[in-house]
Each structure stands twice: as C-alpha cells, then as structure tokens.
Scaffold this motif. Structure first.
Motif, PDB file in Angstrom:
ATOM      1  N   GLY A  65     -50.445 -96.519-114.952  1.00  0.00           N
ATOM      2  CA  GLY A  65     -51.002 -95.297-115.485  1.00  0.00           C
ATOM      3  C   GLY A  65     -51.672 -94.743-114.354  1.00  0.00           C
ATOM      4  O   GLY A  65     -51.500 -93.291-114.284  1.00  0.00           O
ATOM      5  N   ARG A  66     -52.310 -95.310-113.427  1.00  0.00           N
ATOM      6  CA  ARG A  66     -52.953 -94.826-112.271  1.00  0.00           C
ATOM      7  C   ARG A  66     -52.065 -94.029-111.195  1.00  0.00           C
ATOM      8  O   ARG A  66     -52.226 -93.083-110.860  1.00  0.00           O
ATOM      9  CB  ARG A  66     -53.827 -95.683-111.691  1.00  0.00           C
ATOM     10  N   VAL A  67     -51.078 -94.670-111.217  1.00  0.00           N
ATOM     11  CA  VAL A  67     -49.662 -94.595-110.204  1.00  0.00           C
ATOM     12  C   VAL A  67     -49.087 -93.233-110.841  1.00  0.00           C
ATOM     13  O   VAL A  67     -48.974 -92.214-109.915  1.00  0.00           O
ATOM     14  CB  VAL A  67     -48.928 -95.440-109.789  1.00  0.00           C
ATOM     15  N   LEU A  68     -49.055 -93.263-111.858  1.00  0.00           N
ATOM     16  CA  LEU A  68     -48.421 -92.044-112.770  1.00  0.00           C
ATOM     17  C   LEU A  68     -49.240 -90.872-112.747  1.00  0.00           C
ATOM     18  O   LEU A  68     -48.589 -89.554-112.777  1.00  0.00           O
ATOM     19  CB  LEU A  68     -48.074 -92.427-114.074  1.00  0.00           C
ATOM     20  N   LEU A  69     -50.433 -91.227-112.787  1.00  0.00           N
ATOM     21  CA  LEU A  69     -51.398 -89.859-112.742  1.00  0.00           C
ATOM     22  C   LEU A  69     -51.360 -89.209-111.378  1.00  0.00           C
ATOM     23  O   LEU A  69     -51.147 -87.992-111.370  1.00  0.00           O
ATOM     24  CB  LEU A  69     -52.950 -90.500-112.946  1.00  0.00           C
ATOM     25  N   GLY A  70     -51.115 -89.771-110.326  1.00  0.00           N
ATOM     26  CA  GLY A  70     -50.857 -89.339-109.060  1.00  0.00           C
ATOM     27  C   GLY A  70     -49.636 -88.630-109.006  1.00  0.00           C
ATOM     28  O   GLY A  70     -49.166 -87.607-108.395  1.00  0.00           O
ATOM     29  N   VAL A  71     -48.617 -89.374-109.490  1.00  0.00           N
ATOM     30  CA  VAL A  71     -47.045 -88.903-109.611  1.00  0.00           C
ATOM     31  C   VAL A  71     -47.433 -87.568-110.474  1.00  0.00           C
ATOM     32  O   VAL A  71     -46.385 -86.437-110.038  1.00  0.00           O
ATOM     33  CB  VAL A  71     -46.265 -89.945-110.061  1.00  0.00           C
ATOM     34  N   LEU A  72     -47.953 -87.693-111.483  1.00  0.00           N
ATOM     35  CA  LEU A  72     -48.139 -86.487-112.347  1.00  0.00           C
ATOM     36  C   LEU A  72     -48.687 -85.242-111.695  1.00  0.00           C
ATOM     37  O   LEU A  72     -48.062 -84.070-111.872  1.00  0.00           O
ATOM     38  CB  LEU A  72     -48.889 -86.709-113.781  1.00  0.00           C
ATOM     39  N   ALA A  73     -49.632 -85.409-110.946  1.00  0.00           N
ATOM     40  CA  ALA A  73     -50.239 -84.398-110.140  1.00  0.00           C
ATOM     41  C   ALA A  73     -49.451 -83.910-109.108  1.00  0.00           C
ATOM     42  O   ALA A  73     -49.288 -82.666-108.845  1.00  0.00           O
ATOM     43  CB  ALA A  73     -51.537 -84.820-109.439  1.00  0.00           C
ATOM     44  N   VAL A  74     -48.784 -84.699-108.406  1.00  0.00           N
ATOM     45  CA  VAL A  74     -47.803 -84.169-107.502  1.00  0.00           C
ATOM     46  C   VAL A  74     -46.641 -83.442-108.068  1.00  0.00           C
ATOM     47  O   VAL A  74     -46.384 -82.209-107.596  1.00  0.00           O
ATOM     48  CB  VAL A  74     -47.166 -85.388-106.535  1.00  0.00           C
ATOM     49  N   LEU A  75     -46.055 -83.950-109.148  1.00  0.00           N
ATOM     50  CA  LEU A  75     -45.061 -83.436-109.953  1.00  0.00           C
ATOM     51  C   LEU A  75     -45.376 -82.075-110.373  1.00  0.00           C
ATOM     52  O   LEU A  75     -44.649 -80.837-110.039  1.00  0.00           O
ATOM     53  CB  LEU A  75     -44.493 -84.185-111.086  1.00  0.00           C
ATOM     54  N   ALA A  76     -46.550 -81.958-110.917  1.00  0.00           N
ATOM     55  CA  ALA A  76     -47.070 -80.756-111.573  1.00  0.00           C
ATOM     56  C   ALA A  76     -47.157 -79.641-110.305  1.00  0.00           C
ATOM     57  O   ALA A  76     -46.881 -78.421-110.688  1.00  0.00           O
ATOM     58  CB  ALA A  76     -48.323 -80.837-112.238  1.00  0.00           C
ATOM     59  N   PHE A  77     -47.853 -80.088-109.407  1.00  0.00           N
ATOM     60  CA  PHE A  77     -47.991 -79.325-108.377  1.00  0.00           C
ATOM     61  C   PHE A  77     -46.796 -78.566-107.567  1.00  0.00           C
ATOM     62  O   PHE A  77     -46.586 -77.311-107.582  1.00  0.00           O
ATOM     63  CB  PHE A  77     -48.870 -79.769-107.398  1.00  0.00           C
ATOM     64  N   ALA A  78     -46.060 -79.629-107.017  1.00  0.00           N
ATOM     65  CA  ALA A  78     -44.759 -79.105-106.775  1.00  0.00           C
ATOM     66  C   ALA A  78     -43.813 -78.479-107.571  1.00  0.00           C
ATOM     67  O   ALA A  78     -43.182 -77.452-107.036  1.00  0.00           O
ATOM     68  CB  ALA A  78     -43.908 -80.695-106.193  1.00  0.00           C
ATOM     69  N   GLY A  79     -43.733 -78.878-108.877  1.00  0.00           N
ATOM     70  CA  GLY A  79     -43.116 -77.852-109.736  1.00  0.00           C
ATOM     71  C   GLY A  79     -43.550 -76.605-109.816  1.00  0.00           C
ATOM     72  O   GLY A  79     -42.605 -75.639-109.853  1.00  0.00           O
ATOM     73  N   ALA A  80     -44.757 -76.359-109.939  1.00  0.00           N
ATOM     74  CA  ALA A  80     -45.246 -75.232-110.116  1.00  0.00           C
ATOM     75  C   ALA A  80     -45.294 -74.087-108.722  1.00  0.00           C
ATOM     76  O   ALA A  80     -44.535 -73.156-108.840  1.00  0.00           O
ATOM     77  CB  ALA A  80     -46.975 -75.167-110.291  1.00  0.00           C
TER      78      ALA A  80
END
Lengths: 405, 241
Positions: free
Chosen positions: A272-287
């Motif tokens: 969950g914690r790793v995915l939280l970081g991955v989510l942030a990176v994905l969301a940022f890079a995607g945007a």
C-alpha cells in the motif's frame, strides 16, 4: 460562465483522450486504497481489542529459550520482575498444544493458554456473565478458526488429549473432559491464532504431562513461556523495559507487539505504501505527459482564447483545472473500484489461516478522513503535474498558435 | 468624430531563411466609429500582419498603435489581453469556434470569469444574428454562414467599440456574405468602428473607407474620395498605404 465550467465542458469533450490517465490513476488508487484499508483494518482490529490504558503499560517478556545463562520464567523470575521499581503486577502465560478429540465442528488442534487479567480477551458469547477467572475444567474457544464457526460449541463438553512423554518410544495419553464456557472474538491475536483459554491448573497439568514431569517440577524448571509486566503508568514503561532487558530477557512493549502484523499483512501494508508513491509518480507523470500533448494539439484553441482576451494565467488555470477535474474523476473512480478490489483481496486473505482473524471486514477500506485526504492528494498531484506544460502552452503567442486565422 | 484606433508609422519585419523581409513599413491608418473600414491588398501584402498588430496580438517593430487615445506600446501581455477582451472583437475567416462547445458557450467565452451574467446577452446576440434557435448546436452542426454569425456574436458579447474582421466572407456563399455585410453595416450604424481585411471587391465596395496595402509598403495617408455617394449615403475614402 467561469473557468471551472469551461474546464468541465472541455473535460467532457476530451474524455476519450483523458481516459488513459483517468483509468491508470483510478486502478492504481484502487489497489492502493485496498492495501492500506486491509492493513489498517487488521491493525485496528487488534488495537481496538486492547484496553488502551493496559496496553500502554504492558511489557511482554518471552522465555529466554536461546539464552542458556538466563533463568527461565519461573515463579522466582516472576518475583524478581515484580521487584523492579514502578512495576504494578506481573502476570504469567503458559501455552501448550491442546488436541480436541471430539469436536463436532472439526477444529481439532487448539492451543491451551492461561488467562491474564491485564489482557483479557473480548468475550462474544458465554454461559455466564463473569467468565474469568475460569474454573477447573473450563475452556474458552475462539468464535471461529480456520474458517470453522465454533459458535455452537458453547455449553458443550469435549475431550482434550495430552500425550504424556515417559521415555523415548514410550508414552501415554492423558485425556481430560473440559467444558466450553465461552467464545472470544478471533481478531484478538495477542496470544496467536487458534488460542483456547483455560484455567491455570489445567494448562500447567497438560504442559507438565507432555513434558513427562510433575507440575511442581515443571513450573520450577521450565516455567511460564511468557510474562506480562504491567508498569504503574505509561511514562514508566521505557524505564521498566530497560530494567527487564538488563536482566537479559527478550522483552517488547505491548504497543510494539501490536505493530507487528503477520507477514502477509505486513507485505500488504508495505505494498500500500509503495503503491502510494507509485500512484503519486504515475499521476504526476501522467498529468505532465497528457497536458503537454493536449497543449500542443490544442494550440489553435489556446490561440483563440488568447485572441478573445484570455490572459495567459487564465489559460494556464483552465488547463490545470481540466487536469484537476480528471484527477477528481480518477479519485472517485478509484474509490468505487477499491470497494471491489478490497472485497476480493479480503476474501482471498481470509483463506489464509494466520491472517484470517485480522481480515474480518467484508470491504476493508480506509476511514473517511484517509479516503478524502488521498482523493484530495490525487487531485493536487495531477494538477501540480499539469502546471508546467500548461504554462508552456499558455505562453504561446496567439498568432503563433492560430496560424490559419 | 474621435478616432477609435490609430496606426502610427507601424513597421514589421520577419526573418525568413536568414533573410530579413520587411512586411510593413511606416503604415499609418485610422479607424473611426460609425464607419466600416476595409483594408485591401493582394496576397502577401501584410494585411493580416497589420490586423494582428492593430488587434494587439502582435507588437510592431516600429511605430505605435493608439486605441481610444491610449498608446498601447508599453503595455504588458495581460494589459493587452484585457484590452482585447473589453475593447476589441475579432471575427476570423475560418470562424475559429471551439468545436466542443455549443454556439451559446462559444459566444460566452470572452465573458468567462466576469461576474455579470452574460447568458442573456449572448442569447440576444444570437437572436440578433438570426440564430436564436441554434444556441445549443455545436459548430459542426452549423453551416459556414451560421458559424460566422456565431463568431460575430462572440466578438460582440463584451460590447466592444471596435470590431476587427479578417477575410470574414472568405468561406461564405454570396447569400451568407450579404447577411454578414448587412450586420457589419448595422454595427457601424450603432456607432462601432468596423475594420475588415479583405481581398473581396464586393466587401470593399460596401465599406465607407478603403485602405489599400500596396506591393511596396510606404508611409502614406488615405486618399480621400469623398465625392462618391453610396447607397447608405456614407463617405467613401480610398487610398494606398
């Protein structure tokens, strides 16, 4: 008409081009929410069961099995620990395997454990109001174990076998009839899964029988396998803990013990914690990627907006607002998706014996504050990722942007 | 009659393939309220560049543009955007409507962020250009002439005193062209200044004042031809810039 409305209409018009970003963030968010939800629900289910006042003051001392120079947890040790300054009480625990021969529900191996007043298990069904301390020949079962519902066992008498060791190759079975007088919530995991509470005399007798010794000899030599030291106050816990550890006993505070989840759940929490970081990176890079690409594709539109009087920062705000809306849609979709993902993951984890008691909720999701915080964070990260490419797009001269006007 | 817009010695050059090309040089021009002014010239004469400069979309290399008595030379981008929004209306040859928005929302675009409700005004403008029943249609659902009338309504939503149009009839059939020119005439009659860039002689003929950009740009004033009388009993002046 305001910028947000324009952005909303644009998002609706661009929904196909934004679908990839929204889907990616939503799926990552759903998995993230599920993992965090399962881990926090598991943590909470144990912590909730412990009276905070006692938990904050308790230190668990384990048997020094791998320390030959340290005395076992005998009655003498109990007295020594009780002599440490600011120790209110010392409560012993002994645990021994308890084969149940004629259990009609099929759970045939439990672990008989002595009861400690400082850490009373939460009783969910019993034959009388005040269940503890138990009388001789009484046991309290978990309400369920390994997926087997034991609620029908209350009031029944079952046979417990203790295999008595005499010498290598020679032994005898001592059978005892015990009555199930109550059930406790199986998410109570302080004494491990499959624990059955019994009176001190019975548990010591079974342990001594298994060791081929008398009860007095057993308590004098092998002793208890765990002691719970309760300090006068939570402020005294570090001092008492240090004193116990100076005596070379492995000891942890109960709070530390509560933090330790089974391996699978620790992995889930880590995921969950790793995915939280991955989510942030994905969301940022995607945007960044999507806004940049859309900015280039929509250069003429930007030019028109500037020609009709939009300031550069209004164009930037509109583009960022579009991505924020996409982020909000992704967050909502992720939360909805998380219901299914966490439900399925929890159902799968309930099939794992050691983990099952921790995953009682059908849909373990984080609480509303965490959900809201994560959703807002998703929107902010996506919007932040859109800022630079949006500014770049908005800086374009209107005549450059609208070449064919 | 005070001048709405003045170009004073405007010059502009570009560098193409390492060569400097002077597109405009020392152009003077004035747009007055209540008149339709046409800017004509052959292809590549700099008409559109001049309109960009007059519309505050591009800064001139030399000279200045004065809008309603205020020199716009030193203004920052935001201030220029505000002037475009409040004092100028644009009509483009290719309409330049946003395809994802309805006609009504396209008209409302320049109104974005303003506190006053603009929808009633946008609807009345669409009604004025004969599109009251097309408010909710998207540009793709409208004919070229209808799209151009939506663009005209958009240009007028903030009630600007000056309308700039770049080849507004370039993509229209004769009937739509006639409707649009009549609307321009009405706007001038209301007291607005209308500057139309065109290579269409019919549009130039309908104008009160005609400025011609020659093959060689040079400083010159319009050549008044006030002797001509037109159907709308207006003055006509023509000159080469």
């Amino acid at each position: 008409m305001n910028l947000l409305q324009v952005a909303w209409w644009n998002v609706r018009a661009l929904r196909r081009r934004l679908f990839g970003l929204v889907a990616m963030v939503a799926v990552a968010g759903a998995v993230c929410l599920s993992a965090i939800g399962i881990a926090s629900a598991a943590q909470g289910s144990t912590t909730r069961q412990v009276g905070e006042s006692t938990a904050n003051r308790s230190i668990t001392v384990d048997s020094p099995a791998d320390r030959p120079d340290t005395a076992q947890l005998t009655e003498a040790t109990e007295k020594r620990l009780a002599g440490i300054p600011h120790v209110q009480s010392v409560q012993h625990r002994l645990q021994v395997s308890m084969p149940v021969r004629d259990n009609p529900e099929g759970a045939d191996l439990l672990y008989a454990t002595t009861y400690r007043a400082a850490l009373a298990p939460p009783v969910v069904k019993s034959v009388r109001d005040k269940l503890f301390p138990l009388h001789r020949g009484e046991v309290v079962f978990p309400a369920s174990t390994h997926g087997v519902d034991l609620s029908s066992m209350v009031g029944r008498t079952v046979t417990v076998d203790a295999h008595r060791y005499v010498r290598p190759g020679v032994g005898a079975t001592v059978s005892t009839r015990v009555k199930v007088v109550g059930l406790y919530d199986p998410s109570w995991q302080l004494d491990g899964p499959d624990t059955a509470y019994a009176d001190d005399g019975s548990v010591v007798a079974w342990a001594a029988a298994a060791a081929g010794r008398t009860t007095a000899d057993y308590l004098r030599t092998s002793g208890w396998n765990q002691l719970t030291v309760v300090a006068d106050s939570s402020a005294h816990v570090p001092q008492v803990l240090a004193a116990v550890q100076r005596m070379d006993y492995p000891a942890v505070t109960l709070q530390q013990q509560l933090q330790a989840l089974p391996g699978v759940l620790t992995l889930v929490r880590l995921t969950g914690r790793v995915l939280l970081g991955v989510l942030a990176v994905l969301a940022f890079a995607g945007a960044v990627t999507v806004t940049g690409a859309l900015g280039r594709q929509r250069a003429q539109e930007v030019g028109i907006l500037k020609a009709v009087g939009f300031r550069g920062r209004s164009v930037t705000a509109m583009l960022v607002a579009e991505m924020a809306i996409a982020g909000a849609v992704a967050a909502v979709a992720g939360a909805v998706l998380a219901v299914g993902v966490s439900g399925a993951a929890a159902a799968g984890l309930r099939r794992i014996g050691d983990v099952a008691p921790y995953v009682q909720d059908a849909v373990p999701l984080p609480g509303a504050p965490t959900l809201i915080a994560l959703s807002v964070a998703t929107v902010l990260v996506v919007a932040a990722g859109a800022v630079l490419p949006a500014r770049r797009a908005a800086r374009m001269s209107p005549t450059e942007a609208m070449k064919d006007w | 009659m005070s001048t709405l817009l003045t170009a004073d010695g405007v010059g502009k050059s570009y560098t193409r393939r390492g060569r400097r090309v002077d597109v405009l040089e020392g152009v003077d021009l004035a747009v007055e309220p209540g008149r339709v002014t046409a800017l004509v010239g052959h292809s590549g004469s700099g008409k559109s560049t001049l309109l960009h400069i007059l519309g505050l979309l591009t800064k001139p290399d030399t000279g200045r543009v004065v809008l309603e008595g205020h020199d716009t030379s030193g203004l920052r981008d935001d201030a220029l955007a505000d002037l475009r929004r409040r004092r100028l209306g644009f009509v483009f040859q290719s309409y330049n409507l946003l395809p994802q928005h309805s006609a009504l929302r396209n008209v409302l675009l320049p109104y974005t962020g303003r506190r006053a409700a603009g929808e009633a005004r946008a609807r009345s403008l669409l009604e004025r250009v004969g599109l009251a029943d097309r408010c909710d249609h998207r540009p793709g659902e409208l004919s070229g002439g209808e799209q151009q009338r939506v663009a005209l309504a958009r240009a007028l939503v903030n009630d600007p005193p000056l309308l700039l149009a770049d080849e507004p009839t370039g993509n229209l059939d004769p009937e739509s062209e006639a409707v649009l020119l009549e609307l321009f005439r009405e706007l001038a009659h209301d007291g607005r200044g209308v500057l139309v860039v065109t290579h269409d002689q019919a549009v130039a003929d309908a104008a009160d004042v005609v400025h011609r950009l020659g093959p060689k740009t040079a400083r010159s004033a319009p050549d008044d031809t006030n002797g001509r009388t037109r159907a709308h009993a207006r003055d006509a002046r023509e000159g080469e810039l």
